[in-house]
Design a protein around this motif. Structure first.
Motif, mmCIF file in Angstrom:
data_model
loop_
_atom_site.group_PDB
_atom_site.id
_atom_site.type_symbol
_atom_site.label_atom_id
_atom_site.label_comp_id
_atom_site.label_asym_id
_atom_site.label_seq_id
_atom_site.Cartn_x
_atom_site.Cartn_y
_atom_site.Cartn_z
ATOM 1 N N ARG A 75 -2.934 12.643 4.956
ATOM 2 C CA ARG A 75 -3.320 11.750 3.872
ATOM 3 C C ARG A 75 -4.752 11.241 4.018
ATOM 4 N NH1 ARG A 75 2.275 10.355 4.630
ATOM 5 N NH2 ARG A 75 1.742 8.853 6.266
ATOM 6 N N ASN A 79 4.224 4.587 6.322
ATOM 7 C CA ASN A 79 3.633 5.172 7.519
ATOM 8 C C ASN A 79 4.697 5.126 8.610
ATOM 9 O OD1 ASN A 79 2.097 4.918 10.249
ATOM 10 N ND2 ASN A 79 0.500 5.590 8.827
ATOM 11 N N TRP A 83 -1.837 3.412 13.402
ATOM 12 C CA TRP A 83 -1.590 3.680 11.981
ATOM 13 C C TRP A 83 -2.472 4.819 11.482
ATOM 14 C CZ3 TRP A 83 -5.034 3.551 7.935
ATOM 15 C CH2 TRP A 83 -4.486 3.643 6.647
ATOM 16 N N ARG A 129 -5.149 1.918 1.698
ATOM 17 C CA ARG A 129 -3.902 2.452 2.246
ATOM 18 C C ARG A 129 -3.345 1.536 3.343
ATOM 19 N NH1 ARG A 129 -2.779 7.789 0.978
ATOM 20 N NH2 ARG A 129 -4.425 8.887 -0.159
ATOM 21 N N TRP A 185 0.322 -0.690 3.515
ATOM 22 C CA TRP A 185 1.268 -0.689 4.646
ATOM 23 C C TRP A 185 1.412 -2.100 5.216
ATOM 24 C CZ3 TRP A 185 0.136 -1.987 9.769
ATOM 25 C CH2 TRP A 185 1.146 -1.743 10.691
ATOM 26 N N GLU A 234 -1.508 8.334 12.543
ATOM 27 C CA GLU A 234 -0.338 8.819 11.823
ATOM 28 C C GLU A 234 -0.721 9.292 10.423
ATOM 29 O OE1 GLU A 234 2.733 9.251 13.050
ATOM 30 O OE2 GLU A 234 1.882 8.629 14.974
ATOM 31 N N GLU A 235 -1.658 8.589 9.769
ATOM 32 C CA GLU A 235 -2.133 9.011 8.459
ATOM 33 C C GLU A 235 -2.880 10.338 8.552
ATOM 34 O OE1 GLU A 235 -1.912 7.147 5.172
ATOM 35 O OE2 GLU A 235 -0.196 6.737 6.479
#
Length: 528
Positions: A424, A142, A415, A93, A97, A418-419
């Protein structure tokens, strides 16, 4: 020299000889902004400075450092297999990004190309600023986006001064700090598109939501340092000296190559007009230029601006000239008993390269590099070349760690949170600082150490591991920049997926010599 509370100081701009020979001063008031501008100019005028910066970026970053999550499963209370599955999902992931240009606010670079610019700032300017932004744009993988802020944009209103010793002066360098010296906000100057007005706004280091908004990385030289000092600051004068020497040698070579040939008079006769005896067509010799501008000028009757001086013969004395095409000048018909001798053919000096390389080697060493690595010129000696590459690799690993600490780690943490917030990725216990640190455990993998002879290096590493001089983890990191543990885990799975045996048996004929007699034996080997 100025006095301030009884302390004698001087501004340092990188020049060793401002008004004469170098001399020592009681203390330094290091002007970070002036040093930064000096080095930036050098990076465009000095090939050596450009080489130092570019080689550092190429060695440290190459095509970019890639994330390799390694959650601490013992602390998290999960199995190694669960940790590996979580790490693989996160790495995939994050890479999606990182490869998107929308990961940057400007949309002009992705995470991997931005690393090269980050390292360029650190190598050239001695500091780097990265701004974090969070956008609800549905196009984004993201919400996190980043932007690099030029150090020149972070300053006071027309004044900047960074003290490097014991905070003797109040620091006024565009960074707001609390009572403990912690950076809390940054004064960023910017211009709105379409208007000539320059404005300033404060960007906090940590936003109201607790998110990271700005990171500042620099190589510390003094404990009280507020802004970064360029690593090339100590070499500014030396690099300029090399530029001056090189230009002088090049101009000397060009000047000496301009004279193609000359003739030397051997008799006592005066110089003659080389155009004498050429048939004329009317009042004009065979060419109008020869008549108007030849050795004996005879302009037509209607010519303008004719003066007595312009009618003087020019073939007797050799006229001054501006050479516009190298190797185009010849000298003819000199007065008798006069000889023109060219400058000795000493340009470029045969010792020029040796001198510049020797001079530059100290500049490269002051910047933590070797002249062989910067110039990409190695000797034929295997041991010496390998030692040079090992030293370069160790410095690159250190600088990778610094870049990760300053900017890459905070970007990854921003990052990941935020995921997690978007659902997610799951990370139970994230709000606990200890559990968060266990989930965040990772490394950044880049290109491995350069290898001159791979077989020799691998065999040497194998022997070192067998006698306990190193570990498989260290070997994997040095060879490919990867984790040895992760490699073994992945290989075990890959071998399980392959047919059995993974490759066919081979029969190898081995010839050995014992007591002067040769004996041949066959050895069956099974690769699995």
């Amino acid at each position: 020299m100025v006095d301030y509370d009884g302390v004698r100081t001087t501004h340092f701009y990188g020049q060793k000889f401002p008004g004469g020979l170098s001399n020592s001063h009681p203390s330094l008031n290091i002007d970070a902004a002036a040093l930064r501008q000096q080095v930036r100019v050098l990076s465009h005028t000095s090939t050596q400075a450009a080489a130092l910066i570019s080689r550092d970026v190429d060695t440290v970053i190459d095509s970019g450092l890639m994330l390799s999550p390694e959650p601490q499963t013992d602390i998290l209370g999960i199995t190694p297999e669960q940790g590996e599955a979580w790490a693989a999902d996160v790495a995939t992931r994050f890479d999606l990004w990182a490869q998107s240009q929308l990961s940057s606010i400007t949309g002009t670079m992705n995470f991997y190309t931005a690393q090269r610019l980050m390292q360029r700032y650190l190598s050239r300017d001695g500091e780097c600023f990265v701004h974090h932004s969070y956008s609800p744009d549905p196009r984004l993988l993201n919400p996190l986006q980043f932007a690099l802020i030029d150090p020149d944009q972070i300053r006071e209103n027309g004044f900047i001064s960074t003290m490097g010793l014991l905070n003797l002066y109040e620091i006024a360098d565009g960074i707001i700090r609390n009572a403990h010296g912690e950076e809390t906000a940054y004064k960023v100057w910017y211009k709105t598109a379409g208007t000539p007005i320059v404005q300033m706004k404060n960007i906090p280091r940590i936003g109201k939501s607790g998110r990271v908004m700005m990171t500042h990385g620099m190589e510390y030289t003094y404990a009280g340092q507020g802004r970064g000092f360029s690593p090339l600051a100590v070499s500014i004068q030396d690099l300029e000296n090399i530029v001056d020497l090189a230009m002088a040698q090049i101009e000397k070579a060009k000047n000496q190559s301009n004279i193609a040939f000359y003739t030397e008079s051997s008799g006592d006769q005066p110089a003659s007009d080389p155009f004498a005896g050429i048939p004329r067509i009317g009042e004009v010799p065979s060419g109008p230029a020869a008549a108007a501008f030849g050795n004996t000028p005879t302009p037509p009757a209607g010519a303008q601006n004719v003066t007595p001086e312009s009618l003087e013969p020019v073939y007797d004395p050799i006229p001054n000239t501006t050479v516009r095409k190298p190797g185009s000048v010849g000298i003819f018909n000199m007065p008798s008993k006069q000889t023109i001798k060219p400058f000795p053919n000493t340009a470029p000096d045969v010792q020029f390269n040796a001198f510049v390389d020797a001079y530059f080697s100290y500049i490269a060493a002051a910047n933590g590099q070797s002249v062989e690595t910067v110039l990409m010129k190695f000797s034929n000696n295997y041991s010496a070349s390998r030692a040079t590459l090992i030293l370069t690799w160790r410095i690159a690993v250190q600088r990778r760690y610094n870049l990760a600490c300053y900017h890459l780690d905070p970007l990854y943490e921003s990052w990941l949170q935020e995921e997690i917030a978007a659902g997610r990725i799951t990370a139970p216990g994230w709000s606990d600082p200890r559990m968060r640190a266990a989930w965040l455990r990772h490394r950044w993998n880049g290109s491995g150490a350069p290898v001159i002879d791979p077989l020799k290096s691998i065999n040497a590493a194998k022997v070192a591991a067998e006698i306990g001089a190193t570990t498989l983890e260290d070997i994997a990191m040095e060879y490919s920049g990867a984790s040895g543990k992760a490699n073994r885990s992945k290989l075990a799975k890959e071998y399980d997926d392959l047919p059995t045996p993974p490759w066919t048996k081979t029969t190898e004929t081995v010839t050995v010599e014992e007591d002067g007699e040769k004996e041949t034996e066959k050895e069956n080997k099974n690769a699995d």
